[in-house]
Write an enzyme that holds these catalytic residues in place. Structure first.
Site, short mmCIF file in Angstrom:
data_model
loop_
_atom_site.label_atom_id
_atom_site.label_comp_id
_atom_site.label_asym_id
_atom_site.label_seq_id
_atom_site.Cartn_x
_atom_site.Cartn_y
_atom_site.Cartn_z
N GLY A 226 0.82 -1.21 0.00
CA GLY A 226 0.00 0.00 0.00
C GLY A 226 0.85 1.25 0.00
O GLY A 226 1.74 1.41 0.83
N GLU A 466 -3.19 -8.67 7.03
CA GLU A 466 -2.73 -8.80 8.41
C GLU A 466 -3.05 -10.19 8.96
O GLU A 466 -3.32 -10.36 10.16
CB GLU A 466 -3.35 -7.72 9.31
CG GLU A 466 -2.85 -6.33 9.01
CD GLU A 466 -1.38 -6.14 9.34
OE1 GLU A 466 -0.91 -6.66 10.35
OE2 GLU A 466 -0.70 -5.44 8.57
#
Length: 674
Positions: A226, A466
C-alpha cells in the site's frame, strides 16, 4: 396441457387482478407513501448519549471533531439528497482519481494537526486517541483509513518498535508531518502469511558499510504494498539477512524508493497492482530491488545488529525466539483492523434499521396500510441478532484496546492471541452484517450512494490482510493447546486467556431449559465455557492420536484443522461474551441496563444457537429448538428499542446514506433537477 392451461389462467387472473368467480370485486388504490421520520413514533427508553459513552468508551470529543472537520470540507465530496448533506467518496471515479483525492484528503487532515504527537508522544492517551481517530476515518473511507494505517501503524510503528534511538530521531518527526511517506514491504508474490519464507535477500558489504537488497526471482517481488505504486518515498523492507554465507533469518531495513520529487530511486522498479474489487483509493504496488544499497544504519536493530566489520550481533541466540521477538510488536495492525471494522458494522446496521423502520411492504388485510419491514418477525430475526453481535464486538474491542495500550513484553503473547481472534471474527462478522444489510435494503442496497453494498467490497480485504482469518483461528488453537499441555505437565491451574474456568467443575446443561434460564448470563457463560473446555480436550486428544501414529506435530495439526477452527471460534465467542457481560455488570439498575441486558441475552443465545452445540452434543434437539424459539421472542421485545440502539452509535447523519432518512425525497424527480 390441461394443467399448463390452468396455471396460465391463474397467473393471468392474478396479473389482471381478476377473480375466478363471475362476481368482480373492486380494489381501492393505495395512497402514496409519505415518509415519516421514525423518531416521531419510536420513543427512547434510555439515554442514547449515555449508551454511546458506554460503547464508544473513550475520546468522544476527538471523534466528533474529526467527523465535523470532514463534513465541512468540499474535499470530502458533500452532496445534498432528500434535503440532507451527505459525505462519502465517489466510488465511480477512475482509479487514478480516487487515489489522488485520497492523498489530498490525508494532506487536509495533516494540515489541520490531526496527527500531532502520533509518533513523537507516548502513553495510553495518545494511543487510544489514534484508535478513536481510525474508527472515524474508516467510516468515511476505508481507502483513506488504510493509507493512514500503513503510514502510521506499519511504517511508523515498525520504526518505533524495531528501530532504536537514532532511527527515532531521524524518521519519526518527518513521518508525523508527512515529509516522509512510508510503506511496508513485507508480503511477496510467493509469500504472504508465511513471513519467515520471504525470498528477498540482503547481504552486507563491509567495504562500504552498506546493505545490498536484492529481488532474486519473480516470486520474491514485493506485492500488495500500500502506497508503493504512486506516493511512498520510503519502505520498510522485510528480507532474509545473509552474513558471510549464513542466513540469519528475516530482518527489516529502511530503503528509499522515491526522491522528494516523486522519481524512482536507482535500481528500484515499481509496477501497479491494478484495479481491485474495492479499496481503489489505495495505490497498491509491486517492488523489485536490483542490488539496492542502503547505509548500515538503516537496519532496524532493536533485536539484532551487524557491526561495521560485518559481525552479526544479537542477544537472542535462538532463531525461533528471535523471529517471535521481532514480529511480536506488529500486533497493532490486527488491533487496528479489529477495532475499526466494528464502526462499519455500526454504520451498516444504522442504515438498514432506519430504512426498515420507514419502508413498508404488503398488507395483512385488504385495504389496510402496508406493514413496516421491521415489524415482520423475519426482518427482526435477520437484523436484530446482528445488532446484538455489534454491541458485543464493541465491548470486546474496548478490552482489546486496553490490553494493547497497557502492554508489556510479557503480555505480547496474550495480545497476539486476542488480536488474532478478534480480527478474524470481527471481520467475518462485518462481511456477514453488510451482506444481510444489503439484502434487507432490497434494490436500494445495490446503489453505491447507499453504502452497504459498496462497503462489502471495500472491506472484503480485511479477511486476508494482516493474517488470513482461517490461519489465525488455527494459531489460536495451537496457543490454547500449548497452555493446556503446560498446565497438565506442571500440574498447575490454568491462568490467563480467560481459561480459569478450566479449573472449576465442568458446567452441566439442564435437561429442560426455561425462558428465564436461557436468557440468564450465567447459563450462557456456562454453555460457552462447556463448549470451549470440551473442544480443547478433544483437540488435545486428537493431536495426541495423530502423533502416536508417527507423523510430525505439524502434520497432526494439519489433520486436525476442523476441530482447531471450532476451538478458535469457541474461545473467541466466550471471550467476546465475557467482555459484554462484564460491561453489563458495571451498570447500576436502570432502563439502560435493562435494554442492554436484553441485547446481551440475544447475543448469548445466538452464540448457543451455533451448530457446534448440536454437533458435539452439548444441547439436546429439544433444547436447541428452545434456544431458537427464545431468540424470536427476544427479537420481538427488542424491536421497539432498535432505533435507540442504533442512534446510540453516534454516527452523524452525513456519514450514513439517503435511505436512512427521507428516501422518497432523495429519489424524487426534483432531486434529479438539482
Amino acid at each position: 396441457m390441461d394443467r399448463a392451461f390452468e396455471r396460465t389462467k391463474i397467473l393471468t387472473d392474478h396479473l389482471l387482478q381478476s377473480s375466478p368467480s363471475p362476481v368482480r370485486t373492486s380494489l381501492s388504490s393505495n395512497a402514496c407513501f409519505n415518509y415519516t421520520p421514525p423518531e416521531l413514533s419510536e420513543k427512547y427508553a434510555f439515554d442514547t448519549k449515555e449508551m454511546r459513552r458506554l460503547i464508544d468508551g473513550h475520546h468522544l470529543e476527538v471523534r466528533d471533531r474529526l467527523f465535523g472537520m470532514m463534513s465541512q470540507s468540499k474535499l470530502f465530496n458533500p452532496r445534498v439528497r432528500g434535503g440532507k448533506v451527505f459525505v462519502s467518496p465517489d466510488y465511480n471515479q477512475p482509479m487514478e482519481q480516487q487515489r489522488e483525492i485520497t492523498l489530498k484528503r490525508i494532506d487536509y487532515l495533516f494540515d489541520r494537526g490531526s496527527f500531532k504527537g502520533w509518533l513523537t508522544e507516548q502513553g495510553e492517551e495518545i494511543e487510544l486517541r489514534k484508535f478513536a481517530s481510525f474508527e472515524v476515518f474508516g467510516t468515511f473511507d476505508h481507502s483513506m483509513g488504510t493509507m493512514l494505517a500503513v503510514h502510521f501503524f506499519l511504517w511508523g510503528g515498525a520504526v518505533q518498535v524495531f528501530g532504536t534511538k537514532h532511527h527515532h530521531d531521524k524518521w519519526l518527526r518527518d513521518t508525523e508531518t508527512h515529509v516522509v511517506k512510508g510503506c511496508f514491504a513485507m508480503s511477496e508474490l510467493g509469500h504472504g502469511s508465511n513471513v519467515r519464507g520471504v525470498e528477498t535477500v540482503t547481504t552486507y558489504d563491509s567495504n562500504t558499510q552498506e546493505f545490498v537488497i536484492n529481488t532474486p526471482c519473480e516470486s520474491a517481488q514485493k506485492f500488495w504494498i500500500g502506497g508503493a505504486a504512486n506516493h511512498a518515498t520510503h519502505a520498510i523492507v522485510f528480507s532474509q539477512l545473509n552474513i558471510n554465507g549464513s542466513n540469519q533469518g528475516v530482518h527489516a531495513f529502511i530503503a528509499q524508493i522515491r526522491d522528494a520529487d516523486g522519481y524512482l530511486c536507482q535500481n528500484v522498479r515499481i509496477a501497479d497492482c491494478g484495479r481491485k474489487i474495492g479499496l481503489n483509493g489505495v495505490d497498491n504496488g509491486r517492488i523489485w530491488f536490483d542490488n539496492v544499497r542502503v547505509p548500515r544504519e538503516n537496519l532496524l536493530n532493536s533485536v539484532a545488529d551487524v557491526s561495521a566489520d560485518g559481525k552479526y550481533l544479537s542477544s537472542i541466540n535462538d532463531p525461533d525466539q528471535r523471529f517471535a521477538a521481532f514480529l511480536a510488536p506488529l500486533t497493532i495492525g490486527r488491533v487496528s483492523i479489529a477495532t475499526s471494522t466494528v464502526y462499519i458494522s455500526k454504520a451498516g446496521l444504522t442504515i438498514a434499521i432506519r430504512y426498515a423502520l420507514t419502508r413498508r411492504a404488503f398488507s395483512l388485510k385488504p385495504n389496510e396500510p402496508e406493514v413496516l419491514l421491521l415489524d415482520y418477525p423475519s426482518y427482526q430475526r435477520r437484523l436484530l441478532p446482528l445488532l446484538a453481535k455489534t454491541y458485543a464486538m464493541s465491548f470486546a474491542s474496548h478490552y482489546l484496546k486496553k490490553l494493547f495500550v497497557k502492554r508489556t513484553p510479557q503480555s505480547y503473547k496474550t495480545i497476539h492471541i486476542f488480536s488474532s481472534a478478534f480480527k478474524a471474527t470481527f471481520t467475518w462478522n462485518n462481511l456477514h452484517i453488510l451482506q444481510e444489510c444489503r439484502e434487507a435494503c432490497g434494490g436500494q442496497g445495490l446503489r453505491t450512494e447507499n453504502h452497504v453494498g459498496q462497503w462489502k467490497a471495500e472491506f472484503d480485504v480485511q479477511s486476508t490482510f494482516e493474517g488470513d482469518n482461517n490461519i489465525l483461528m488455527q494459531q489460536i488453537s495451537k496457543a490454547l493447546l500449548a497452555e493446556y499441555v503446560a498446565a497438565k505437565k506442571r500440574k498447575k491451574a490454568f491462568k490467563g486467556l480467560g481459561l480459569e474456568h478450566m479449573n472449576k467443575p465442568c458446567p452441566v446443561i439442564p435437561s429442560q431449559l426455561t425462558s428465564t434460564a436461557l436468557r440468564s448470563s450465567q447459563f450462557q457463560m456456562d454453555a460457552l465455557c462447556l463448549r470451549e473446555r470440551d473442544l480443547l480436550n478433544r483437540f488435545a486428544a486428537e493431536i495426541s492420536h495423530y502423533q502416536a501414529k508417527g507423523p510430525s506435530k505439524e502434520h497432526a495439526f494439519n489433520m486436525s484443522y476442523q476441530i482447531a477452527e471450532d476451538l478458535g471460534r469457541a474461545f473467541t465467542d466466550r471471550s467476546i461474551f465475557q467482555a459484554f457481560a462484564e460491561a453489563e455488570a458495571t451498570l447500576a439498575a436502570s432502563s439502560l441496563k435493562d435494554v442492554l441486558g436484553m441485547v446481551r441475552s440475544l447475543y448469548g443465545l445466538i452464540c448457543v444457537e451455533d451448530a457446534s452445540f448440536l454437533r458435539y452434543g452439548y444441547l439436546s434437539v429439544e433444547n436447541a429448538a428452545a434456544v431458537r424459539s427464545e431468540i424470536t421472542k427476544v427479537c420481538g421485545e427488542l424491536q421497539p428499542h432498535a432505533l435507540a440502539l442504533v442512534s446510540s452509535f453516534g454516527i452523524p447523519d452525513a456519514f450514513l446514506s439517503p435511505i436512512a432518512f427521507n428516501w422518497i425525497d432523495a429519489n424524487s424527480w426534483s432531486s434529479i433537477q438539482h
